[in-house]
Structures are given as structure tokens and as C-alpha cells.
Design an enzyme around this catalytic site. Structure first.
Site, mmCIF file in Angstrom:
data_model
loop_
_atom_site.group_PDB
_atom_site.id
_atom_site.type_symbol
_atom_site.label_atom_id
_atom_site.label_comp_id
_atom_site.label_asym_id
_atom_site.label_seq_id
_atom_site.Cartn_x
_atom_site.Cartn_y
_atom_site.Cartn_z
ATOM 1 N N ARG A 225 112.349 -50.900 52.207
ATOM 2 C CA ARG A 225 113.485 -51.280 51.420
ATOM 3 C C ARG A 225 114.618 -51.403 52.528
ATOM 4 O O ARG A 225 115.874 -50.832 52.040
ATOM 5 C CB ARG A 225 113.492 -50.644 50.216
ATOM 6 C CG ARG A 225 112.602 -50.848 49.164
ATOM 7 C CD ARG A 225 112.512 -52.340 48.922
ATOM 8 N NE ARG A 225 111.605 -52.377 47.622
ATOM 9 C CZ ARG A 225 110.361 -52.751 47.839
ATOM 10 N NH1 ARG A 225 109.603 -52.667 48.922
ATOM 11 N NH2 ARG A 225 109.599 -52.886 46.627
ATOM 12 N N SER B 188 113.023 -52.769 40.484
ATOM 13 C CA SER B 188 113.068 -51.525 40.683
ATOM 14 C C SER B 188 114.633 -51.194 40.898
ATOM 15 O O SER B 188 115.244 -51.671 41.768
ATOM 16 C CB SER B 188 112.444 -50.973 41.784
ATOM 17 O OG SER B 188 110.759 -51.262 41.813
ATOM 18 N N GLU C 6 118.153 -49.099 44.850
ATOM 19 C CA GLU C 6 117.828 -50.174 45.420
ATOM 20 C C GLU C 6 118.571 -51.198 45.494
ATOM 21 O O GLU C 6 118.836 -51.636 46.598
ATOM 22 C CB GLU C 6 116.381 -50.398 44.863
ATOM 23 C CG GLU C 6 115.676 -51.488 46.162
ATOM 24 C CD GLU C 6 114.518 -52.109 45.353
ATOM 25 O OE1 GLU C 6 114.398 -53.084 44.693
ATOM 26 O OE2 GLU C 6 113.262 -51.495 45.700
HETATM 27 N N1 EPU Z 1 104.503 -44.857 36.976
HETATM 28 C C1 EPU Z 1 104.755 -44.075 36.050
HETATM 29 N N2 EPU Z 1 105.678 -44.613 34.842
HETATM 30 C C2 EPU Z 1 106.067 -45.790 34.735
HETATM 31 C C3 EPU Z 1 105.537 -46.744 35.628
HETATM 32 C C4 EPU Z 1 104.872 -46.283 36.993
HETATM 33 O O1 EPU Z 1 104.623 -43.066 35.865
HETATM 34 O O2 EPU Z 1 106.667 -46.318 33.913
HETATM 35 C C5 EPU Z 1 103.626 -44.386 37.987
HETATM 36 C C6 EPU Z 1 102.215 -44.737 37.930
HETATM 37 O O3 EPU Z 1 101.640 -43.344 38.246
HETATM 38 C C7 EPU Z 1 101.944 -45.717 38.933
HETATM 39 C C8 EPU Z 1 103.049 -45.382 40.119
HETATM 40 O O4 EPU Z 1 104.287 -44.900 39.200
HETATM 41 O O5 EPU Z 1 100.701 -45.596 39.413
HETATM 42 C C9 EPU Z 1 103.424 -46.685 40.811
HETATM 43 O O6 EPU Z 1 103.891 -47.578 39.861
HETATM 44 P P1 EPU Z 1 103.806 -49.170 40.427
HETATM 45 O O7 EPU Z 1 102.629 -49.524 40.753
HETATM 46 O O8 EPU Z 1 104.279 -50.138 39.397
HETATM 47 O O9 EPU Z 1 104.848 -49.088 41.762
HETATM 48 P P2 EPU Z 1 106.190 -48.623 42.043
HETATM 49 O O10 EPU Z 1 106.123 -47.674 43.023
HETATM 50 O O11 EPU Z 1 106.950 -48.052 40.768
HETATM 51 C C10 EPU Z 1 106.882 -50.336 43.944
HETATM 52 C C11 EPU Z 1 108.088 -51.165 44.319
HETATM 53 C C12 EPU Z 1 108.166 -52.424 43.251
HETATM 54 C C13 EPU Z 1 106.707 -53.099 43.708
HETATM 55 C C14 EPU Z 1 105.450 -52.270 43.252
HETATM 56 C C15 EPU Z 1 104.065 -52.739 43.560
HETATM 57 C C16 EPU Z 1 109.810 -49.651 44.941
HETATM 58 C C17 EPU Z 1 111.102 -49.219 44.742
HETATM 59 N N3 EPU Z 1 109.201 -50.610 43.982
HETATM 60 O O12 EPU Z 1 106.967 -49.916 42.359
HETATM 61 O O13 EPU Z 1 109.081 -53.435 43.867
HETATM 62 O O14 EPU Z 1 106.430 -54.373 42.738
HETATM 63 O O15 EPU Z 1 105.492 -51.137 44.075
HETATM 64 O O16 EPU Z 1 104.023 -52.943 44.941
HETATM 65 O O17 EPU Z 1 109.336 -49.466 45.877
HETATM 66 C C18 EPU Z 1 111.336 -53.950 43.366
HETATM 67 O O18 EPU Z 1 111.403 -53.537 44.476
HETATM 68 O O19 EPU Z 1 112.067 -54.399 42.904
HETATM 69 C C19 EPU Z 1 109.814 -53.807 42.686
HETATM 70 C C20 EPU Z 1 109.698 -54.364 41.790
#
Ligand code: EPU
Length: 347
Positions: free
Chosen positions: A168, A242, A339
Site C-alpha cells: 500500500r 479498508s 489507508e
Molecule cells: N477478519 C475479521 N473480522 C472482519 C473481517 C476480517 O476478523 O470483520 C479477519 C478474518 O480472520 C480474515 C482476515 O481478517 O481471514 C482477513 O480478512 P480479508 O480477507 O477480508 O482481508 P483484509 O486483510 O481485511 C485486505 C485488503 C483488502 C483486500 C483483501 C483481500 C488491506 C488494508 N486490505 O483486507 O483491500 O480486498 O485483503 O485481499 O490490505 C482495500 O485496500 O481497500 C481493500 C479492500
């Protein structure tokens, strides 16, 4: 209408940010021809003052009005500039919508961007924060970025290796007042090099009835389905994806935390001695998911997404974000950082 651009004074930006918060700019310049940039940066307000470049408005929060001129690039060309049997270089203008571009590449039999389907925003914004999702970052597919350099007063071509891409992050984020991204060159493949390992993607493909090796367009479809289920559509509920980055911490810190919280997800960092934590999980544990103060809230589907239920102000959303960060700091000792770019206030 002057050739290549259009100026609106005292412009409203409410419809130009996906949070849908009220904000204004003293001057909005819509640029359809980037060769007009040299002339525009000759005007005092752009030459001497802060300039905000606005793409889809999907990665910023207006906590106040724009302090100076706002530039919006609307140039829309997409060209295959080098076509090989197994690969192609595609150059897309900054104003092209990101998801439309991903669909265009797939429609032309070009693979590599399928995991990045349905990310809001524009091609020009993609390299700035090195957009990433489902195991792919856009830096993996970028060959070069073309940008108007305010220091040199001309468009320069910056090789991907010089863009300082990281999670990012990029050169363009470090020096936001220097460059205006005008176009991006992507190196894409005709034979897919699929990345299916991110949690949920194989399951989604199976739920779509696809077994065996999927086509790139089917991977895009799986990503679209997961995103539509997990992330609120900004057209229906204001948000900027995010709101916090996943914190990168020393491996020892991560291991101590995981010993205390065995259910905590942990991901590889950018080096062996770092780990990436899940900001969503940390925020979720602090009880914020679905929380609402007036119209400023946290999505009920995803703890990392701040939402505007109607008439929240940017300052109300920022205040909520700060309280979330403080609670994560107090409970876990981890600092989480926004972010999106925050305009009109400092974090
Ligand atoms: N989780 C929770 N609670 C929630 C949602 C998620 O505990 O409400 C935990 C779960 O254990 C899950 C883990 O968080 O397995 C990861 O969640 P997710 O796969 O949704 O990924 P993220 O790390 O929250 C990142 C990016 C997203 C991208 C997704 C998929 C960042 C800041 N965000 O989210 O990017 O779509 O991975 O690759 O790195 C963005 O940047 O705007 C964005 C949406």
C-alpha cells in the site's frame, strides 16, 4: 471550454468521493488531454499552491475542504503497445476506470489483473497506493508509470523498479505534490499465471461449479463474488474500502501476541523478521463491527471498512477512526494507520 481542460470554481466534491461526504475545492480542473498539464501548472494557483489529484475518490477522506486546486484526469485511451505471442504491454490512461480496465484486459485475452477485479478507482490511482487484493499487488504487473513531474515541468516515464512499491505504498505516496500520474504500462500474459491461494478463492470457484484449472475470467468472477459479499458497494453505502492498513510488526511482537490470542490471524511480512497482522481482526475483537454513531459507522460485514450511513461529515468519520485506533492500541499495543489519504486534517 479551453482545449484539453475545463475549470469549475468553488466546486462541490460530494459526488467525487466514495465516502459521499460534503467538501468543496476552490478550483476543480477536469483534464481530458494531459498535454495541457504544462500550461495548467503555469497558472499561479497550481504552480504555487497545493494540488490534489483526484481519481475515483475511493481512497481519501475529506475531513475538510481541499486546500487548493483539484485535478481530475479523464483521459481514456487504452493501447496495446507491444504485442507478443505470449505476452503484451498495455498502456492505459490515468482516467480509465480500474474495473473497466481489468475487464478490457480479460476481454482481450490478457491475464494478470484478474485478482484485482472490482477494486474502485482509476488506473492513475492504482500505482499510488499499490492496490492489492487476493494475493496480487498491482506492482506485480506494472512495467512503468508515466507522470507529469512538477519539478521538471514535463511528463516522465518511471520504470517500475524506481517506483519504490511496497505494501500500500509507493514513491507517489511519499511525494504527493510532485507527480501527477498520466498513464500506466502493464506487462500482461496470454497464458495465465494464476494466484489462487488467498483464503476463500478456491472455495468460491468450487461454489461456482468450477473444478480443474479455471480461466482468468472465472478467477475474476470469483473475486467479484467474494468482494460483493464482504465489502459494501460505495454506490449504495459510502465507504473507502479498508480504512486501516494491516500493521507490519516485528516477528517477535507478532508471536507474543499470538501466544496470548491463538485465534489471531498472522501473515508473512515483507521480510523474514516481520509479520503482517489483520487490522480487521484486531478491530473486530474490540467490538467495533456494525458500530454506529449517528451516520458514521463500521460496516457490519467487515470491521476494516468505515461507512457513511447518509450525512456523516468527514470529521465525524475521522473521529470514529481515531477512537478505533486508540482502542486497538490500548488492548493490543498495536498502532494501526489509515489507508486512505486524509485531506484537511492530520492523523
Ligand atoms: N477478519 C475479521 N473480522 C472482519 C473481517 C476480517 O476478523 O470483520 C479477519 C478474518 O480472520 C480474515 C482476515 O481478517 O481471514 C482477513 O480478512 P480479508 O480477507 O477480508 O482481508 P483484509 O486483510 O481485511 C485486505 C485488503 C483488502 C483486500 C483483501 C483481500 C488491506 C488494508 N486490505 O483486507 O483491500 O480486498 O485483503 O485481499 O490490505 C482495500 O485496500 O481497500 C481493500 C479492500
Amino acid at each position: 471550454m479551453t482545449a484539453g481542460y475545463r475549470i469549475v470554481e468553488n466546486a462541490r466534491l460530494d459526488a467525487r468521493n466514495t465516502f459521499g461526504v460534503a467538501a468543496r475545492a476552490p478550483m476543480l480542473v477536469e483534464v481530458s488531454d494531459t498535454s495541457a498539464l504544462a500550461e495548467l501548472f503555469g497558472y499561479a494557483m497550481l504552480r504555487d499552491g497545493p494540488v490534489l489529484v483526484l481519481g475515483g475518490g475511493s481512497n481519501l477522506l475529506f475531513a475538510g475542504d481541499a486546500p487548493g486546486a483539484v485535478l481530475a484526469l479523464s483521459s481514456q485511451r487504452i493501447d496495446i503497445i507491444d504485442n507478443q505471442d505470449d505476452a503484451a504491454i498495455v498502456r492505459a490512461d490515468a482516467g480509465v476506470g480500474w474495473h473497466d480496465f481489468v475487464l478490457w484486459t480479460l476481454g482481450h485475452g490478457l491475464c494478470g489483473l484478474e485478482n484485482l477485479a472490482l477494486i474502485p478507482g482509476t488506473v492513475g490511482a492504482a500505482p499510488i497506493q499499490n492496490i492489492g487484493a487476493y494475493g496480487v499487488e498491482v506492482r506485480d504487473r506494472i512495467r512503468a508509470v508515466h507522470a507529469y513531474d512538477r519539478h521538471d515541468g514535463r511528463v516522465v516515464r518511471i520504470d517500475a523498479a524506481e517506483c519504490a512499491f511496497a505494501y500500500r505504498d509507493s514513491l507517489f505516496k511519499h511525494d504527493p505534490d510532485r507527480y501527477v500520474v498520466t498513464a500506466v504500462e502493464f506487462a500482461l500474459l496470454r497464458t495465465p499465471d494464476l494466484r489462487l491461494d488467498y483464503a476463500g478463492i478456491r472455495e468460491e470457484l468450487a461454489a461456482m461449479g468450477i473444478d480443474g484449472t479455471p480461466r482468468a475470467s472465472q478467477v475474476a468472477e470469483a473475486v467479484i463474488r467474494v468482494r460483493q459479499r464482504k465489502l459494501p458497494d460505495p454506490a449504495l453505502l459510502g465507504n473507502a474500502g479498508s480504512f486501516f492498513k494491516n500493521p507490519i510488526v516485528p516477528a517477535a511482537t507478532a508471536e507474543t501476541l499470538q501466544a496470548a490470542h491463538p485465534a489471531m490471524p498472522l501473515f508473512r511480512g515483507s521480510s523474514d523478521d516481520t509479520r503482517k497482522l489483520s487490522a480487521a481482526w484486531l478491530i473486530d475483537q474490540c467490538g467495533w463491527k456494525g458500530h454506529r454513531d449517528g451516520d458514521a459507522g463500521v460496516s457490519a460485514e467487515h470491521a476494516l471498512v468505515l461507512v457513511n450511513h447518509g450525512h456523516a461529515t468527514g470529521l465525524e468519520l475521522l473521529d470514529l477512526a481515531r477512537r478505533i485506533a486508540t482502542s486497538v492500541q490500548d488492548r493490543f499495543g498495536i498502532a494501526i494507520e489509515p489507508e486512505p489519504r486524509i485531506i484537511g486534517a492530520t492523523w
